[in-house]
Write a protein that holds these residues in place. Structure first.
Motif, PDB file in Angstrom:
ATOM      1  N   ASP A   1       0.870  -1.173   0.000  1.00 37.87           N
ATOM      2  CA  ASP A   1       0.000   0.000   0.000  1.00 37.87           C
ATOM      3  C   ASP A   1       0.911   1.228   0.000  1.00 37.87           C
ATOM      4  O   ASP A   1       1.781   1.365   0.872  1.00 37.87           O
ATOM      5  CB  ASP A   1      -0.873  -0.037   1.269  1.00 37.87           C
ATOM      6  N   LEU A   2       0.730   2.105  -0.974  1.00 38.28           N
ATOM      7  CA  LEU A   2       1.659   3.232  -1.118  1.00 38.28           C
ATOM      8  C   LEU A   2       1.265   4.457  -0.294  1.00 38.28           C
ATOM      9  O   LEU A   2       2.026   5.422  -0.223  1.00 38.28           O
ATOM     10  CB  LEU A   2       1.782   3.623  -2.598  1.00 38.28           C
ATOM     11  N   GLU A   3       0.083   4.405   0.297  1.00 36.23           N
ATOM     12  CA  GLU A   3      -0.394   5.568   1.069  1.00 36.23           C
ATOM     13  C   GLU A   3       0.619   6.004   2.133  1.00 36.23           C
ATOM     14  O   GLU A   3       0.947   7.195   2.224  1.00 36.23           O
ATOM     15  CB  GLU A   3      -1.744   5.228   1.710  1.00 36.23           C
ATOM     16  N   PRO A   4       1.177   5.070   2.946  1.00 38.26           N
ATOM     17  CA  PRO A   4       2.161   5.489   3.964  1.00 38.26           C
ATOM     18  C   PRO A   4       3.398   6.146   3.355  1.00 38.26           C
ATOM     19  O   PRO A   4       3.960   7.062   3.954  1.00 38.26           O
ATOM     20  CB  PRO A   4       2.545   4.173   4.653  1.00 38.26           C
TER      21      PRO A   4
ATOM     22  N   ALA B   1      12.685   1.785  -3.654  1.00 37.45           N
ATOM     23  CA  ALA B   1      11.743   1.823  -4.780  1.00 37.45           C
ATOM     24  C   ALA B   1      10.915   3.110  -4.737  1.00 37.45           C
ATOM     25  O   ALA B   1      10.738   3.781  -5.761  1.00 37.45           O
ATOM     26  CB  ALA B   1      10.837   0.597  -4.737  1.00 37.45           C
ATOM     27  N   TRP B   2      10.421   3.449  -3.560  1.00 38.76           N
ATOM     28  CA  TRP B   2       9.614   4.663  -3.436  1.00 38.76           C
ATOM     29  C   TRP B   2      10.435   5.906  -3.769  1.00 38.76           C
ATOM     30  O   TRP B   2       9.969   6.806  -4.478  1.00 38.76           O
ATOM     31  CB  TRP B   2       9.000   4.786  -2.037  1.00 38.76           C
ATOM     32  N   ASP B   3      11.672   5.959  -3.282  1.00 41.36           N
ATOM     33  CA  ASP B   3      12.535   7.114  -3.578  1.00 41.36           C
ATOM     34  C   ASP B   3      12.718   7.264  -5.086  1.00 41.36           C
ATOM     35  O   ASP B   3      12.733   8.376  -5.610  1.00 41.36           O
ATOM     36  CB  ASP B   3      13.904   6.951  -2.897  1.00 41.36           C
ATOM     37  N   PHE B   4      12.839   6.128  -5.774  1.00 33.34           N
ATOM     38  CA  PHE B   4      13.001   6.204  -7.230  1.00 33.34           C
ATOM     39  C   PHE B   4      11.704   6.681  -7.891  1.00 33.34           C
ATOM     40  O   PHE B   4      11.734   7.524  -8.799  1.00 33.34           O
ATOM     41  CB  PHE B   4      13.409   4.850  -7.812  1.00 33.34           C
ATOM     42  N   VAL B   5      10.587   6.165  -7.416  1.00 32.43           N
ATOM     43  CA  VAL B   5       9.288   6.578  -7.977  1.00 32.43           C
ATOM     44  C   VAL B   5       9.112   8.087  -7.808  1.00 32.43           C
ATOM     45  O   VAL B   5       8.696   8.796  -8.731  1.00 32.43           O
ATOM     46  CB  VAL B   5       8.132   5.798  -7.294  1.00 32.43           C
ATOM     47  N   LYS B   6       9.477   8.572  -6.625  1.00 32.48           N
ATOM     48  CA  LYS B   6       9.339  10.005  -6.342  1.00 32.48           C
ATOM     49  C   LYS B   6      10.259  10.817  -7.269  1.00 32.48           C
ATOM     50  O   LYS B   6       9.854  11.841  -7.828  1.00 32.48           O
ATOM     51  CB  LYS B   6       9.700  10.258  -4.876  1.00 32.48           C
ATOM     52  N   PHE B   7      11.474  10.323  -7.439  1.00 33.81           N
ATOM     53  CA  PHE B   7      12.441  10.983  -8.329  1.00 33.81           C
ATOM     54  C   PHE B   7      11.921  10.996  -9.768  1.00 33.81           C
ATOM     55  O   PHE B   7      11.917  12.024 -10.443  1.00 33.81           O
ATOM     56  CB  PHE B   7      13.775  10.217  -8.237  1.00 33.81           C
ATOM     57  N   PHE B   8      11.421   9.835 -10.203  1.00 32.74           N
ATOM     58  CA  PHE B   8      10.995   9.695 -11.598  1.00 32.74           C
ATOM     59  C   PHE B   8       9.776  10.567 -11.911  1.00 32.74           C
ATOM     60  O   PHE B   8       9.622  11.043 -13.034  1.00 32.74           O
ATOM     61  CB  PHE B   8      10.671   8.223 -11.887  1.00 32.74           C
ATOM     62  N   THR B   9       8.917  10.755 -10.922  1.00 29.10           N
ATOM     63  CA  THR B   9       7.692  11.529 -11.180  1.00 29.10           C
ATOM     64  C   THR B   9       7.847  12.993 -10.769  1.00 29.10           C
ATOM     65  O   THR B   9       6.863  13.730 -10.719  1.00 29.10           O
ATOM     66  CB  THR B   9       6.481  10.905 -10.445  1.00 29.10           C
TER      67      THR B   9
END
Lengths: 436, 270
Positions: free
Chosen positions: A119-122, A333-341
């Motif tokens: 769950d990505l909410e947190p 993974a989340w840090d990369f998603v944040k960077f990519f978007t």
């Protein structure tokens, strides 16, 4: 030694003969502890190839260089979407997963059934590494909402990655020969232009790529919708009208179906054999390559509409899901998603691939503005984002998509009328959704 | 005479129909993308694009892919030849309880589609620690029912007198198999080897699933890099396909004599 050889041979034989049963699949309610497929890096299973593959590898390298501590991202090309789905499904059974993978909503829903998706909410709302209110507001709501899953309590199980909208591609030269200086704004105009082109050239005006998203886009653009809860709306006047447009195209030979899975429609458009094709905005780079730089000979516009004052189209494109592995893997993974978007990277990705930037603030980016100024149609897809709408995230929707494509094929082949196909589709699709 | 001319015309048409796709593949490797996608079936490129070969090798490490394909293909071929030779002989010549039942079980595995065994096989590979390693590409394909069946049929076609004569001379099963049986079933053995190598060389899904590093991947996986989400680089794909197909064509011609003999159904000549 001999005994070991014999056992080795027996093991090999049994493996090759498929005697092993499925390893204990976790039930929907369980949260199995999935091991990282490679604990030393955060593996990302992706499908990008050629130029877009090179760009995403560059972006991953930049991310890793900026991140001296913590796990690095390692991108692995894992074939097409069906290959990725197969590999993730097998990995779920084996109990080991990458940190993240690209996935359509229907794929994510399947992984979520096995408790494999985080769950990505947190992560999104984390005080330290999450997105602040201003940043959250910067995303187009539709790209965010498409990643919430009603079947899983509305949780955010994936994050927008590569987004595109359905667009009308047109060959200016063919249109001009038929006496038109602009693409059609409404579906009535579309049929009218197709008839005139057919009369002038003797050839079909539209190369049809049978795809559920085309029908979805037509229904949306006519002001309709797909579902009301778990009940489909394929018997609505708008859905019937969409299928009747297909029927008219087929009956009057204004359009023809291309080989499924091919890009023959884009080729036909580039060669001036047809005036129109309907494709994702991400196909822009491919069409541009086929046109060999002749930008004055083609263009892309929003889909013809039922009511041009209230335009709509369909949003599609894959997302990223982060798997339930270790906290360290998930954070990387989340840090990369944040960077990519982020706005900057989103713009670079959009400029290099044809996908859309998903942040509103991207419109102020000088690089993007320059790109839009370079060719009038470059901005057309981005302008569709505010009114784009995605298909529902329902369990069984993948099966419904196949039914839609079957119905479209039947109408194109003259086996059914548009109305009959739509009514039957409604019945079959409702049956599928009711079993979920 | 007219009949002969008609026959030659018919054969020439058949030859043209079968070779045209190969010629098209080879010449398309030298075309530009728009020319490659042209609906016209013309063979010769307007302008020969030699650069396509450079672009193809720049797109993926095909040298490494070839090395892996040959290594895996050779190992699989050797293992299949050994396993099918021994199992085929056992099913044809050894009398033991449950032989027919066991042979039926082996044949029944041919009915299990690859897709059904993909997930359990992958789970097993993971648990054995073979993910992204050569054993994952080799071991699951070391034996197969079709090869065992083919070798059993070849051994059954041998007259029993050969074995009886060898037995009188003090020859056991293993010596008979290695010294007498194997040379007599050579065409079938070559066919089994050919199928094993081609099966391994042409496999895509399994290597894609069990490997992740370029250092472990094979040529067929390399071909997928030319098919993107929004289009296919047909000219480069045909260029890569032309290179990839060469070893299999060479192998077929090398083994053609034995393959045809085996196809005709007998290893014995009167």
């Amino acid at each position: 030694m001999f005994r070991w050889c014999v056992w080795g041979f027996v093991c090999a034989f049994l493996t090759s003969c498929g005697s092993g049963g499925p390893a204990g699949a976790p039930s929907a309610s369980e949260k199995p502890p999935f091991k990282p497929i490679d604990p030393s890096v955060a593996v990302f299973w992706d499908r990008q190839t050629t130029e877009t593959g090179a760009l995403i590898r560059t972006l991953v390298d930049e991310f890793n260089a900026k991140r001296p501590h913590g796990l690095s991202i390692k991108i692995e090309h894992t074939g097409g979407y069906s290959d990725i789905f197969r590999k993730v499904s097998a990995s779920i059974q084996a109990g080991a997963l990458p940190a993240m993978a690209v996935a359509y909503q229907s794929m994510t829903a399947e992984y979520a059934q096995a408790g494999a998706v985080a769950d990505l909410e947190p992560f999104v709302h984390d005080a330290k590494s999450g997105l602040g209110p201003e940043e959250l507001d910067d995303f187009y709501p539709v790209v965010f909402e498409t990643n919430r899953y009603p079947d899983f309590g509305g949780k955010m199980l994936s994050f927008p990655f590569c987004k595109s909208v359905l667009m009308l591609y047109f060959n200016k030269e063919v249109l001009s020969k038929a006496g038109f200086d602009a693409p059609p704004a409404t579906w009535d105009e579309f049929i009218h232009q197709c008839r005139r082109i057919k009369a002038k050239t003797g050839k079909p005006a539209y190369a049809v790529s049978v795809d559920c998203s085309t029908i979805t886009g037509m229904i949306f653009s006519l002001g309709g919708d797909l579902c009301d809860g778990k009940r489909t709306l394929f018997d609505s006047p708008q859905a019937i009208q969409a299928f009747e447009i297909i029927e008219t195209l087929a009956k009057e030979k204004l359009g023809y179906q291309i080989t499924p899975g091919s890009y023959d429609d884009e080729t036909a458009l580039a060669q001036g054999s047809v005036a129109f094709c309907i494709r994702s905005s991400s196909g822009r780079t491919n069409v541009a390559m086929l046109m060999q730089g002749a930008q004055d000979q083609w263009g892309m516009a929003r889909l013809p509409q039922g009511d041009p004052a209230n335009p709509r189209t369909v949003l599609f494109g894959p997302n990223i899901c982060i798997f339930n592995t270790t906290p360290e893997q998930q954070q990387a993974a989340w840090d990369f998603v944040k960077f990519f978007t982020s706005r900057e990277i989103g713009v670079r990705w959009a400029l290099g691939t044809g996908y859309l930037p998903i942040r509103k603030s991207a419109a102020d980016d000088p690089g993007l503005k320059k790109f839009w100024d370079a060719w009038p149609y470059n901005r057309a897809a981005f302008d569709c984002l505010p009114f784009a709408k995605s298909e529902p995230n329902l369990g069984g929707w993948q099966e419904v998509r196949a039914l839609v494509e079957k119905a479209e094929t039947e109408v194109l082949a003259g086996l059914k009328t548009g109305r009959d196909a739509a009514i039957e589709l409604k019945r079959k699709a409702d049956a599928v959704l009711s079993t979920q | 005479m007219i009949g002969r001319i008609l026959l030659y015309i018919f054969l020439a048409a058949g030859m043209a129909a079968t070779t045209f796709p190969f010629l098209w593949m080879i010449t398309t490797a030298f075309k530009t993308l728009p020319e490659a996608l042209s609906p016209s079936l013309h063979l010769l490129p307007v302008q020969w694009q030699w650069r396509n070969f450079i672009e193809t090798f720049q797109a993926a490490p095909f040298g490494r892919y070839f090395f892996n394909s040959f290594l895996v293909g050779t190992a699989v071929t050797a293992a299949v030849i050994v396993s099918s030779l021994m199992a085929g002989y056992a099913f044809a010549r050894l009398d033991f309880r449950g032989r027919s039942l066991l042979f039926g079980v082996v044949l029944a595995t041919m009915m299990v589609p690859f897709e059904a065994t993909l997930i359990p096989n992958f789970a097993m590979i993971r648990r054995l620690g073979w993910y992204n390693a050569y054993p994952a590409l080799i071991v699951p394909w070391c034996a197969n029912a079709f090869s065992i069946f083919l070798m059993r049929q070849a051994f059954m076609a041998l007259p029993g007198d050969y074995f009886d004569a060898a037995k009188v001379d003090g020859c056991g099963h293993l010596r008979f198999l290695l010294r007498v049986g194997s040379p007599l079933v050579k065409p079938a053995l070559v066919t089994v080897g050919l199928f094993a190598f081609l099966g391994s060389y042409n496999s895509l899904i399994w290597p894609l699933v069990v490997t992740s590093e370029d250092t472990m991947r094979v040529v067929q996986v390399g071909l997928t890099v030319f098919s993107g989400a929004e289009g296919v680089r047909l000219h480069l794909l045909m260029c890569a396909s032309t290179i990839v197909i060469l070893p299999t064509v060479a192998l077929y011609f090398a083994a053609q004599k034995n393959f045809l003999e085996s196809s005709l159904g007998s290893g014995l000549k009167g």
